[in-house]
Design an enzyme around this catalytic site. Structure first.
Site, PDB file in Angstrom:
ATOM      1  N   HIS A  84      -3.943   2.113  -0.105  1.00  0.00           N
ATOM      2  CA  HIS A  84      -3.289   3.432   0.056  1.00  0.00           C
ATOM      3  C   HIS A  84      -3.646   4.005   1.414  1.00  0.00           C
ATOM      4  O   HIS A  84      -4.411   4.967   1.603  1.00  0.00           O
ATOM      5  CB  HIS A  84      -4.012   4.376  -1.035  1.00  0.00           C
ATOM      6  CG  HIS A  84      -3.584   4.177  -2.252  1.00  0.00           C
ATOM      7  ND1 HIS A  84      -4.549   4.651  -3.277  1.00  0.00           N
ATOM      8  CD2 HIS A  84      -2.646   3.785  -2.889  1.00  0.00           C
ATOM      9  CE1 HIS A  84      -3.776   4.602  -4.558  1.00  0.00           C
ATOM     10  NE2 HIS A  84      -2.540   4.122  -4.316  1.00  0.00           N
ATOM     11  N   GLU A 117       5.141   2.102  -7.344  1.00  0.00           N
ATOM     12  CA  GLU A 117       4.151   1.895  -6.020  1.00  0.00           C
ATOM     13  C   GLU A 117       4.408   0.459  -5.713  1.00  0.00           C
ATOM     14  O   GLU A 117       4.577  -0.274  -6.511  1.00  0.00           O
ATOM     15  CB  GLU A 117       2.809   2.450  -6.448  1.00  0.00           C
ATOM     16  CG  GLU A 117       2.420   2.595  -5.074  1.00  0.00           C
ATOM     17  CD  GLU A 117       0.797   3.286  -5.198  1.00  0.00           C
ATOM     18  OE1 GLU A 117       0.500   3.605  -6.190  1.00  0.00           O
ATOM     19  OE2 GLU A 117       0.263   3.792  -4.029  1.00  0.00           O
ATOM     20  N   ASP A 133       2.802  -1.765  -4.260  1.00  0.00           N
ATOM     21  CA  ASP A 133       1.863  -3.065  -4.428  1.00  0.00           C
ATOM     22  C   ASP A 133       2.385  -3.641  -5.676  1.00  0.00           C
ATOM     23  O   ASP A 133       1.923  -4.827  -6.121  1.00  0.00           O
ATOM     24  CB  ASP A 133       0.313  -2.221  -4.638  1.00  0.00           C
ATOM     25  CG  ASP A 133       0.067  -1.083  -5.527  1.00  0.00           C
ATOM     26  OD1 ASP A 133       0.911  -0.365  -5.786  1.00  0.00           O
ATOM     27  OD2 ASP A 133      -0.826  -1.459  -6.073  1.00  0.00           O
ATOM     28  N   ASP A 166      -1.628   0.122 -13.493  1.00  0.00           N
ATOM     29  CA  ASP A 166      -2.839   0.623 -12.719  1.00  0.00           C
ATOM     30  C   ASP A 166      -3.981   0.901 -13.792  1.00  0.00           C
ATOM     31  O   ASP A 166      -5.246   0.654 -13.252  1.00  0.00           O
ATOM     32  CB  ASP A 166      -2.650   1.803 -12.073  1.00  0.00           C
ATOM     33  CG  ASP A 166      -1.908   1.393 -10.741  1.00  0.00           C
ATOM     34  OD1 ASP A 166      -2.204   0.207 -10.066  1.00  0.00           O
ATOM     35  OD2 ASP A 166      -1.009   2.118 -10.116  1.00  0.00           O
ATOM     36  N   TYR A 195     -12.686   2.590  -9.050  1.00  0.00           N
ATOM     37  CA  TYR A 195     -11.488   2.675  -9.131  1.00  0.00           C
ATOM     38  C   TYR A 195     -11.182   3.999  -9.787  1.00  0.00           C
ATOM     39  O   TYR A 195     -10.189   4.834  -9.439  1.00  0.00           O
ATOM     40  CB  TYR A 195     -10.746   1.467  -9.914  1.00  0.00           C
ATOM     41  CG  TYR A 195      -9.480   1.419  -9.851  1.00  0.00           C
ATOM     42  CD1 TYR A 195      -8.626   0.642  -8.958  1.00  0.00           C
ATOM     43  CD2 TYR A 195      -8.502   2.029 -10.978  1.00  0.00           C
ATOM     44  CE1 TYR A 195      -7.272   0.547  -9.126  1.00  0.00           C
ATOM     45  CE2 TYR A 195      -7.109   1.733 -10.776  1.00  0.00           C
ATOM     46  CZ  TYR A 195      -6.514   1.017 -10.040  1.00  0.00           C
ATOM     47  OH  TYR A 195      -5.199   1.001 -10.027  1.00  0.00           O
ATOM     48  N   HIS A 234      -4.294  -4.726 -11.471  1.00  0.00           N
ATOM     49  CA  HIS A 234      -5.098  -5.197 -10.268  1.00  0.00           C
ATOM     50  C   HIS A 234      -6.549  -5.932 -11.067  1.00  0.00           C
ATOM     51  O   HIS A 234      -7.060  -4.905 -12.172  1.00  0.00           O
ATOM     52  CB  HIS A 234      -5.726  -3.949  -9.622  1.00  0.00           C
ATOM     53  CG  HIS A 234      -4.704  -3.242  -8.890  1.00  0.00           C
ATOM     54  ND1 HIS A 234      -4.030  -3.866  -7.672  1.00  0.00           N
ATOM     55  CD2 HIS A 234      -4.048  -2.002  -8.767  1.00  0.00           C
ATOM     56  CE1 HIS A 234      -3.194  -2.992  -6.968  1.00  0.00           C
ATOM     57  NE2 HIS A 234      -3.066  -2.114  -8.039  1.00  0.00           N
TER      58      HIS A 234
HETATM   59 FE1  FEO Z   1      -0.348   2.996  -8.302  1.00  0.00          FE
HETATM   60 FE2  FEO Z   1      -1.638  -0.178  -7.914  1.00  0.00          FE
HETATM   61  O1  FEO Z   1      -0.372   1.163  -7.724  1.00  0.00           O
END
Ligand code: FEO
Length: 397
Positions: free
Chosen positions: A24, A82, A84, A165, A193, A226
């Site tokens: 980010h 997003e 990613d 996420d 996180y 993730h």
């Molecule tokens: Fe909100 Fe892993 O992107």
């Protein structure tokens, strides 16, 4: 790396970003790297759930190719706009141009603003379903967890939640499941996180978890976008999210300071002595030599915050100013604080830190402590008492 089957005919086709250290922009340091998780579901209809960050598109496509030719993909679920997770969408669509993309209205708008491409996009809402043959996918809008477009996908036949996420961690490892990695390390990354990304969204998260509970959907596996997949104890991360979202705290203090010539640092060390000798857990951070992401993680469960700065140009020093600005965005609740600092002639740091804490809504529970130039023996004794008194307040005194 080969794709990994996480359930019968459901494959992890994500990628591991071992080297990313800042995420980010520079808002999050990812000392343990991260992964971008995408999942391929084989059924009568073939579905790709999310993609990966664009620089890793080839790796994802290579994995898909080891399972099926990508042109066989019928649907791509875009749980989140997003980049990613959507960055590789353009590349994969070149290989399966007839695939339909499913996501929220906000996702549709966001993808267009990212890529300026016409796509066969179908908007879905909470409880909309997609029949794949043997399985079904149910969609659950999850706005502001953590973007307006965010969505969860649930497969009832597999008791599998794909929440993008949510419940993720920036944690690069060759392992894929919670029962394969060091649990303390995993929870440390999950907490980091939550603290750095989701902390301000607690009330929304609580409502979403309540909504999931009311839907009575059994969850045996949570596969986020993730990090590690939760299969041994998905309830563990859900319960942690509930506690964090409620701003539950422990009797622990985090002291963050910035010093110019060492006076504020000497004060900080004596304040910490007072806290330690009161039997409380405490962490001390020189904000100029510490990882902000790590400090924020330590603050997530701490009841007490202490901030200190030398005065420079009638204000606090610039690194702690930036730190407090970041903290303001996280909107911590249910915390107690106090402030200290040193100055040469006209102060200003302590008063301005107090102002920011009031803006955030953090209660300052004792008068601030300021000293001029270097602390005397008496000043240091006062710092010690300042720490002891704050510890007493944190214990509920
Ligand atoms: Fe909100 Fe892993 O992107």
């Amino acid at each position: 790396m080969i794709p990994q089957e996480i359930k019968k005919d459901i494959f992890w086709v994500g990628t591991i970003d071992w080297n990313v250290k800042n995420f980010h922009g520079h808002t999050y340091t990812t000392q343990r790297g991260t992964t971008y998780n995408a999942y391929l579901i084989l059924d009568k209809e073939i579905v790709l759930v999310d993609t990966v960050y664009e620089p890793f598109a080839d790796e994802m496509i290579e994995k898909i190719n080891k399972i099926i030719p990508p042109e066989k993909i019928d649907y791509i679920i875009a749980n989140h706009v997003e980049i990613d997770h959507s960055g590789a969408l353009v590349e994969i669509l070149k290989l399966c141009p007839k695939a339909k993309i499913l996501g929220t209205q906000k996702c549709k708008e966001g993808l267009y603003r990212n890529f300026y491409l016409d796509m066969d996009f179908r908007v879905v809402k909470t409880n909309d379903k997609l029949n794949l043959g043997k399985r079904t996918l149910t969609f659950i809008e999850a706005p502001m967890i953590h973007w307006p477009d965010s969505m969860f996908t649930y497969c009832p036949e597999e008791k599998l939640l794909l929440p993008n996420d949510a419940f993720g961690q920036h944690y690069a490892t060759s392992k894929r499941f919670d029962d394969e990695v060091d649990n303390a390390e995993l929870m440390d990354e999950a907490k980091k996180y939550y603290a750095n990304i989701l902390w301000p969204l607690g009330s929304i998260i609580l409502k979403k978890i309540e909504e999931l509970q009311k839907m009575s959907i059994p969850i045996e596996m949570i596969a986020p976008s993730h990090g590690i997949i939760w299969r041994k104890a998905p309830s563990k991360i859900i319960n942690s999210y509930i506690a964090w979202a409620k701003n539950e705290t422990e009797p622990k203090v985090v002291l963050v300071y910035e010093t110019m010539w060492g006076s504020t640092e000497r004060m900080a060390r004596m304040i910490v002595e007072g806290i330690i000798n009161s039997g409380l857990e405490v962490r001390l951070f020189d904000v100029t030599r510490s990882d902000r992401t790590e400090i924020i993680k330590e603050m997530l469960e701490a009841k007490g915050f202490i901030f200190g700065s030398s005065t420079h140009d009638n204000d606090m020093l610039p690194t702690i100013a930036g730190f407090l600005e970041f903290l303001k965005g996280l909107r911590p609740k249910n915390r107690l604080a106090c402030v200290f600092g040193s100055y040469g002639w006209a102060g200003g740091a302590v008063k301005n830190i107090e102002g920011i804490l009031k803006d955030i809504g953090i209660e300052i529970v004792q008068p601030s402590l300021s000293i001029q130039y270097a602390p005397s023996k008496e000043d240091l004794d006062n710092c010690y008492e300042f720490g002891k008194n704050f510890a007493y307040k944190i214990k509920g005194g």
